[in-house]
Design an enzyme around this catalytic site. Structure first.
Site, PDB file in Angstrom:
ATOM      1  N   HIS A   1       0.178 -10.386 -20.360  1.00  0.00           N
ATOM      2  CA  HIS A   1       0.379  -9.042 -19.834  1.00  0.00           C
ATOM      3  C   HIS A   1       1.633  -8.361 -20.375  1.00  0.00           C
ATOM      4  O   HIS A   1       2.040  -7.320 -19.860  1.00  0.00           O
ATOM      5  CB  HIS A   1       0.473  -9.085 -18.304  1.00  0.00           C
ATOM      6  CG  HIS A   1       1.793  -9.565 -17.792  1.00  0.00           C
ATOM      7  ND1 HIS A   1       2.136 -10.895 -17.783  1.00  0.00           N
ATOM      8  CD2 HIS A   1       2.846  -8.885 -17.284  1.00  0.00           C
ATOM      9  CE1 HIS A   1       3.357 -11.016 -17.283  1.00  0.00           C
ATOM     10  NE2 HIS A   1       3.817  -9.815 -16.977  1.00  0.00           N
TER      11      HIS A   1
ATOM     12  N   MET B   1      -2.728   2.101 -13.309  1.00  0.00           N
ATOM     13  CA  MET B   1      -2.877   0.757 -12.755  1.00  0.00           C
ATOM     14  C   MET B   1      -3.663   0.786 -11.444  1.00  0.00           C
ATOM     15  O   MET B   1      -4.435  -0.126 -11.144  1.00  0.00           O
ATOM     16  CB  MET B   1      -1.502   0.129 -12.529  1.00  0.00           C
ATOM     17  CG  MET B   1      -0.839  -0.367 -13.808  1.00  0.00           C
ATOM     18  SD  MET B   1      -1.797  -1.664 -14.624  1.00  0.00           S
ATOM     19  CE  MET B   1      -1.766  -2.945 -13.388  1.00  0.00           C
TER      20      MET B   1
ATOM     21  N   ILE C   1      -2.396  -7.654  -9.132  1.00  0.00           N
ATOM     22  CA  ILE C   1      -2.178  -6.718 -10.228  1.00  0.00           C
ATOM     23  C   ILE C   1      -0.847  -7.013 -10.885  1.00  0.00           C
ATOM     24  O   ILE C   1       0.181  -7.075 -10.230  1.00  0.00           O
ATOM     25  CB  ILE C   1      -2.194  -5.266  -9.724  1.00  0.00           C
ATOM     26  CG1 ILE C   1      -3.561  -4.929  -9.109  1.00  0.00           C
ATOM     27  CG2 ILE C   1      -1.849  -4.297 -10.840  1.00  0.00           C
ATOM     28  CD1 ILE C   1      -3.641  -3.542  -8.530  1.00  0.00           C
TER      29      ILE C   1
ATOM     30  N   ASN D   1       9.545 -10.172  -7.916  1.00  0.00           N
ATOM     31  CA  ASN D   1       8.115  -9.952  -7.711  1.00  0.00           C
ATOM     32  C   ASN D   1       7.354 -11.250  -7.474  1.00  0.00           C
ATOM     33  O   ASN D   1       6.377 -11.267  -6.721  1.00  0.00           O
ATOM     34  CB  ASN D   1       7.534  -9.179  -8.892  1.00  0.00           C
ATOM     35  CG  ASN D   1       7.966  -7.722  -8.884  1.00  0.00           C
ATOM     36  OD1 ASN D   1       8.478  -7.229  -7.888  1.00  0.00           O
ATOM     37  ND2 ASN D   1       7.781  -7.027  -9.984  1.00  0.00           N
TER      38      ASN D   1
ATOM     39  N   ALA E   1       0.798  -1.229   0.000  1.00  0.00           N
ATOM     40  CA  ALA E   1       0.000   0.000   0.000  1.00  0.00           C
ATOM     41  C   ALA E   1       0.828   1.277   0.000  1.00  0.00           C
ATOM     42  O   ALA E   1       0.275   2.363  -0.165  1.00  0.00           O
ATOM     43  CB  ALA E   1      -0.939   0.004   1.207  1.00  0.00           C
ATOM     44  N   SER E   2       2.153   1.165   0.199  1.00  0.00           N
ATOM     45  CA  SER E   2       2.979   2.370   0.212  1.00  0.00           C
ATOM     46  C   SER E   2       3.612   2.677  -1.140  1.00  0.00           C
ATOM     47  O   SER E   2       4.286   3.689  -1.290  1.00  0.00           O
ATOM     48  CB  SER E   2       4.098   2.230   1.262  1.00  0.00           C
ATOM     49  OG  SER E   2       3.552   2.156   2.551  1.00  0.00           O
TER      50      SER E   2
END
Length: 296
Positions: free
Chosen positions: A158, A209, A140, A117, A32-33
């Site tokens: 993607h 995004m 995402i 990731n 969230a940061s």
């Protein structure tokens, strides 16, 4: 684009929201940061569908939560910092959104970021399986007229040529000459790279995004609340093409994926793009499956 819509392994697809639970979704944002996470959290905090918003990252989440808490909407918001606080962030969640990861910089391919990731997402989804096994998980990944009225299904994968916009299924219908069709298809496929270059090393396509992530969460919560006819594209396990996973339009419902709507009728140009994308998709899927098999 969303690379997954699923519950953790072993979790039953049993979730029906009662009338009293409607518009009371408990949503967590993991990462969230970051550049996507912060604006995504802002959009979610602004939604009447969300009653509780929990934010997790390895840095800065208490500050992000404190900032968002001044927005006069109904959702309560709290920040959680570091792995030891992740379980509390996840407990009781209905939806978990994962924008976490390292952003792409100029000269880097999406493949360059895979191991880092993939490890981050694997760790976070394992925590979801343990602490909120009934939650929906949204991951995402990087992928004219009034834009709000235009819909073009984007299927496949993607990255690069695996991104396949189905212009032939566009609504309202559009008829482009081949040179324009080739040009607009290429522009869609390289949209993320275009933003990376335009930001000159200062980031990637984070704002757009974040919007896409928020839109997907709102659609998912609407469907979980009983709204009918909710359709979004997502990269999921599939038998729609000659590879194990493929992005297609999905009909969402109370239990997540109600029905895979498939590829549908497409043009010869689009058939050729799918055929060219399959080898790259298969290689990417194998890399991901091998990564999971070799996790310790």
């Amino acid at each position: 684009m969303f690379s997954a819509l699923a519950r953790p392994a072993g979790a039953a697809l049993r979730r029906s929201f009662s009338t009293s639970a409607q518009k009371n979704a408990k949503v967590a944002v993991l990462g969230a940061s970051g550049g996507i996470g912060q604006p995504l959290a802002l959009l979610l905090k602004n939604s009447p569908l969300v009653s509780r918003l929990t934010l997790y990252d390895i840095a800065h989440t208490p500050g992000v939560a404190a900032d968002l808490s001044h927005i006069e909407t109904r959702a309560t918001v709290k920040g959680y910092l570091g792995p030891e606080q992740l379980p509390d962030c996840l407990k009781g969640c209905d939806v978990v959104v994962i924008p976490a990861g390292v952003p792409r910089k100029p000269g880097m391919t999406r493949d360059d970021l895979f191991n880092t990731n993939a490890s981050i997402v694997a760790t976070l989804t394992a925590a979801c399986a343990q602490h909120c096994p009934e939650a929906m998980i949204c991951i995402i990944s990087n992928p004219g007229l009034d834009p709000a009225r235009v819909n073009v299904p984007v299927i496949g994968g993607h990255a690069g040529k695996t991104i396949i916009p189905l212009i032939s299924q566009c609504t309202p219908k559009v008829d482009l000459p081949q040179d324009q069709l080739t040009a607009v298809t290429g522009r869609i496929q390289e949209a993320g790279t275009e933003v990376v270059k335009a930001k000159a090393g200062a980031g990637s396509a984070t704002l757009s995004m974040a919007y896409a992530g928020a839109r997907f969460v709102f659609s998912l919560v609407d469907a979980m609340n009983g709204k009918e006819g909710v359709v979004e594209c997502s990269f999921v396990k599939s038998q729609e093409a000659d590879c194990g996973y493929f992005s297609t339009p999905l009909l969402l419902g109370k239990k997540g994926i109600e029905k895979n709507l498939g590829i549908g009728k497409i043009s010869p140009f689009e058939e050729k793009m799918i055929a060219e994308a399959i080898p790259e998709l298969k290689a990417s899927i194998k890399k991901g499956e091998d990564f999971v098999k070799n996790m310790k």
